[in-house]
Write a protein that holds these residues in place. Sequence first.
Motif, PDB file in Angstrom:
ATOM      1  N   LYS A   1     -66.770 -68.018 -19.375  1.00 27.30           N
ATOM      2  CA  LYS A   1     -67.551 -68.320 -20.582  1.00 27.30           C
ATOM      3  C   LYS A   1     -68.688 -67.316 -20.792  1.00 27.30           C
ATOM      4  CE  LYS A   1     -68.797 -72.448 -19.318  1.00 27.30           C
ATOM      5  NZ  LYS A   1     -68.224 -72.469 -17.949  1.00 27.30           N
ATOM      6  N   SER A   2     -69.464 -67.075 -19.747  1.00 20.93           N
ATOM      7  CA  SER A   2     -70.609 -66.171 -19.889  1.00 20.93           C
ATOM      8  C   SER A   2     -70.176 -64.741 -20.172  1.00 20.93           C
ATOM      9  CB  SER A   2     -71.482 -66.212 -18.621  1.00 20.93           C
ATOM     10  OG  SER A   2     -72.058 -67.494 -18.457  1.00 20.93           O
ATOM     11  N   THR A   3     -69.065 -64.324 -19.565  1.00 23.84           N
ATOM     12  CA  THR A   3     -68.548 -62.974 -19.821  1.00 23.84           C
ATOM     13  C   THR A   3     -68.094 -62.849 -21.266  1.00 23.84           C
ATOM     14  OG1 THR A   3     -67.854 -62.731 -17.522  1.00 23.84           O
ATOM     15  CG2 THR A   3     -66.860 -61.251 -19.133  1.00 23.84           C
ATOM     16  N   LEU A   4     -67.365 -63.846 -21.761  1.00 22.99           N
ATOM     17  CA  LEU A   4     -66.931 -63.824 -23.155  1.00 22.99           C
ATOM     18  C   LEU A   4     -68.127 -63.764 -24.094  1.00 22.99           C
ATOM     19  CD1 LEU A   4     -64.673 -64.048 -25.279  1.00 22.99           C
ATOM     20  CD2 LEU A   4     -64.910 -66.539 -25.117  1.00 22.99           C
ATOM     21  N   PHE A   5     -69.142 -64.550 -23.804  1.00 23.05           N
ATOM     22  CA  PHE A   5     -70.358 -64.555 -24.621  1.00 23.05           C
ATOM     23  C   PHE A   5     -70.993 -63.168 -24.654  1.00 23.05           C
ATOM     24  CE2 PHE A   5     -74.919 -65.117 -25.239  1.00 23.05           C
ATOM     25  CZ  PHE A   5     -74.983 -66.059 -26.261  1.00 23.05           C
TER      26      PHE A   5
ATOM     27  N   ASP B   1     -67.225 -54.368 -31.788  1.00 20.84           N
ATOM     28  CA  ASP B   1     -67.140 -54.424 -30.336  1.00 20.84           C
ATOM     29  C   ASP B   1     -67.634 -53.157 -29.646  1.00 20.84           C
ATOM     30  OD1 ASP B   1     -64.344 -52.817 -30.143  1.00 20.84           O
ATOM     31  OD2 ASP B   1     -64.196 -54.376 -31.659  1.00 20.84           O
ATOM     32  N   ARG B   2     -67.775 -52.050 -30.375  1.00 17.97           N
ATOM     33  CA  ARG B   2     -68.317 -50.837 -29.769  1.00 17.97           C
ATOM     34  C   ARG B   2     -69.766 -50.585 -30.177  1.00 17.97           C
ATOM     35  NH1 ARG B   2     -65.356 -50.052 -25.400  1.00 17.97           N
ATOM     36  NH2 ARG B   2     -63.123 -50.314 -25.880  1.00 17.97           N
TER      37      ARG B   2
ATOM     38  N   GLN C   1     -73.768 -57.427 -24.784  1.00 13.56           N
ATOM     39  CA  GLN C   1     -74.410 -57.149 -23.501  1.00 13.56           C
ATOM     40  C   GLN C   1     -73.413 -56.539 -22.503  1.00 13.56           C
ATOM     41  OE1 GLN C   1     -74.863 -60.306 -25.107  1.00 13.56           O
ATOM     42  NE2 GLN C   1     -76.613 -59.250 -26.035  1.00 13.56           N
ATOM     43  N   LEU C   2     -72.116 -56.754 -22.756  1.00 14.29           N
ATOM     44  CA  LEU C   2     -71.046 -56.116 -21.987  1.00 14.29           C
ATOM     45  C   LEU C   2     -70.066 -55.450 -22.952  1.00 14.29           C
ATOM     46  CD1 LEU C   2     -70.109 -58.855 -19.324  1.00 14.29           C
ATOM     47  CD2 LEU C   2     -71.319 -56.709 -18.893  1.00 14.29           C
ATOM     48  N   THR C   3     -69.393 -54.415 -22.476  1.00 10.68           N
ATOM     49  CA  THR C   3     -68.374 -53.735 -23.275  1.00 10.68           C
ATOM     50  C   THR C   3     -66.995 -54.154 -22.792  1.00 10.68           C
ATOM     51  OG1 THR C   3     -69.820 -51.822 -23.584  1.00 10.68           O
ATOM     52  CG2 THR C   3     -67.473 -51.497 -23.991  1.00 10.68           C
ATOM     53  N   ALA C   4     -66.119 -54.458 -23.713  1.00 10.81           N
ATOM     54  CA  ALA C   4     -64.777 -54.917 -23.365  1.00 10.81           C
ATOM     55  C   ALA C   4     -63.908 -53.769 -22.864  1.00 10.81           C
ATOM     56  CB  ALA C   4     -64.122 -55.572 -24.579  1.00 10.81           C
ATOM     57  N   ASP C   5     -63.006 -54.079 -21.941  1.00  5.33           N
ATOM     58  CA  ASP C   5     -61.997 -53.114 -21.504  1.00  5.33           C
ATOM     59  C   ASP C   5     -60.876 -53.008 -22.535  1.00  5.33           C
ATOM     60  OD1 ASP C   5     -63.359 -52.701 -19.107  1.00  5.33           O
ATOM     61  OD2 ASP C   5     -62.317 -54.360 -18.117  1.00  5.33           O
ATOM     62  N   ALA C   6     -60.646 -54.088 -23.264  1.00  5.58           N
ATOM     63  CA  ALA C   6     -59.604 -54.118 -24.297  1.00  5.58           C
ATOM     64  C   ALA C   6     -59.953 -55.205 -25.294  1.00  5.58           C
ATOM     65  CB  ALA C   6     -58.237 -54.391 -23.671  1.00  5.58           C
ATOM     66  N   GLY C   7     -59.338 -55.112 -26.475  1.00  9.49           N
ATOM     67  CA  GLY C   7     -59.531 -56.135 -27.487  1.00  9.49           C
ATOM     68  C   GLY C   7     -60.565 -55.754 -28.533  1.00  9.49           C
TER      69      GLY C   7
END
Length: 257
Positions: free
Chosen positions: A45-49, A71-72, A55-61
């Motif tokens: 949950k916290s990672t998705l948020f 997302d960027r 606050q985090l960059t996705a590896d994909a999606g």
Amino acid sequence: MTAGATLEVAGLARAFGGVYAVRDAGLTVAPGELRAVIGPNGAGKSTLFALIGGQLTADAGTVRLDGRRIDRLPPHRRAGLGVAVVFQAARIFADLTALENVMVGAHATTSAGFLAAALRLPAHHRQERLIRERAADCLARTGLAEWAGRPARELPLGRQRALQLARALCGRPRLLLLDEPASGLRAAERERLAELVAGLRSEGLTILLVEHDVAFVMRLADRITVLDLGRVIADGRPAEVRADPGVIGAYLGRAAA
């Protein structure tokens, strides 16, 4: 209140040390909807948020706001597009007053510019006055009017959480992200928060609520997305999710473990 926005998340993934915290996650939040994300401890949950908030960059999606990929973009760019984030841990400016803390939330919507501020031009003074008035209104809406002139460090935890929400509202968001806002609150504080969030939803603000308190979520959410081990295992209205065998198994399985 600014009109709500559509949030679209598709195929989102993030791994840490080769282990996926979120994998192929997707959800859509309609304008004016309150969408909740729940799941057992460690569900992601916290990672998705953090992926949605920047606050985090996705590896994909992808993450889209009204069809535009965000997302960027760094968090401040997302804020400029109307994405406001309220974190579980109270992030306040301890030595500023409550009013000054809330005024900070309007930074993404200011237009007078650096030169006007540096030269103390009339445009700067007008804007500062309007922001102060807006911040005072946001304090009143969140029940903090009497704390306006007090240093933020003097506020109890529940009030500090409300202060973060007031600051987010001062930026006139189109999408509000709430990370476990009920965590650590007493019953009276939780009730006051629930009433406030319900009021924001009724005004048409789009809200994504990540929360561990299932009862709190069931009371407020229009729809619920359930994560387990980083994947979406259920998505639907509260009654549907409550009766879903996969959801029941995920919670009971973790409890037994």
